[in-house]
Design an enzyme around this catalytic site. Structure first.
Site, mmCIF file in Angstrom:
data_model
loop_
_atom_site.group_PDB
_atom_site.id
_atom_site.type_symbol
_atom_site.label_atom_id
_atom_site.label_comp_id
_atom_site.label_asym_id
_atom_site.label_seq_id
_atom_site.Cartn_x
_atom_site.Cartn_y
_atom_site.Cartn_z
ATOM 1 N N CYS A 70 68.518 -9.508 -33.786
ATOM 2 C CA CYS A 70 68.020 -9.277 -35.148
ATOM 3 C C CYS A 70 68.897 -9.999 -36.177
ATOM 4 O O CYS A 70 70.050 -9.613 -36.395
ATOM 5 C CB CYS A 70 67.987 -7.773 -35.405
ATOM 6 S SG CYS A 70 67.732 -7.300 -37.110
ATOM 7 N N CYS A 117 70.177 -7.878 -39.097
ATOM 8 C CA CYS A 117 71.206 -6.938 -38.608
ATOM 9 C C CYS A 117 72.571 -7.622 -38.594
ATOM 10 O O CYS A 117 73.574 -7.036 -39.014
ATOM 11 C CB CYS A 117 70.866 -6.448 -37.206
ATOM 12 S SG CYS A 117 69.301 -5.570 -37.075
#
Length: 133
Positions: free
Chosen positions: A59, A62
């Site tokens: 991600c 993230c």
């Protein structure tokens, strides 16, 4: 090597990645649902704010917000910050109804009190500051 301890406590790499040798990161990482559950049960007995960062290694957002999370953990040392990888702990992600990453779930006394979906650093910092008392 160290398989049993790594399974129980997770690898220490992510927990200390943003820290220095003299000052490791305050963000805990769990790779075991059982170890996470022990920690969760322990903290829900206190009035301490718990920030659970549901993320994934693949991600991009993230990874982008990770340094900010470590900085918040250092700034708000009365708050417990935990990072959980949804691919390593899918059962925990399902239990918290996480469908997008990053998702930040703010918990007090075992109950969700706030949820932030997305890499919204300013919003997260404001809510942590407000809810930690």
């Amino acid at each position: 090597m160290g398989g049993a301890l790594s399974t129980v406590f997770g690898s220490g790499e992510d927990a200390t990645a943003a820290g220095t040798e003299s000052e490791p990161s305050r963000v805990l990482k769990f790779s075991s649902s059982a170890r996470w559950q022990l920690h969760f049960n322990e903290i829900k007995e206190s009035n301490k704010l718990l920030v659970v960062d549901f993320s994934a290694s693949w991600c991009g957002p993230c990874r982008m917000i990770e340094p900010a999370i470590h900085a918040m953990a250092d700034k708000f040392n009365d708050v417990d910050f935990v990072k959980l990888d949804v691919d390593e702990l899918p059962d925990v992600a399902k239990e918290f109804n996480v469908t997008a990453m990053p998702t930040f779930v703010l918990v007090k006394r075992g109950k969700e009190i706030e949820r932030i979906i997305g890499a919204k650093k300013d919003e997260l910092e404001k809510k942590v500051s407000k809810l930690r008392a």
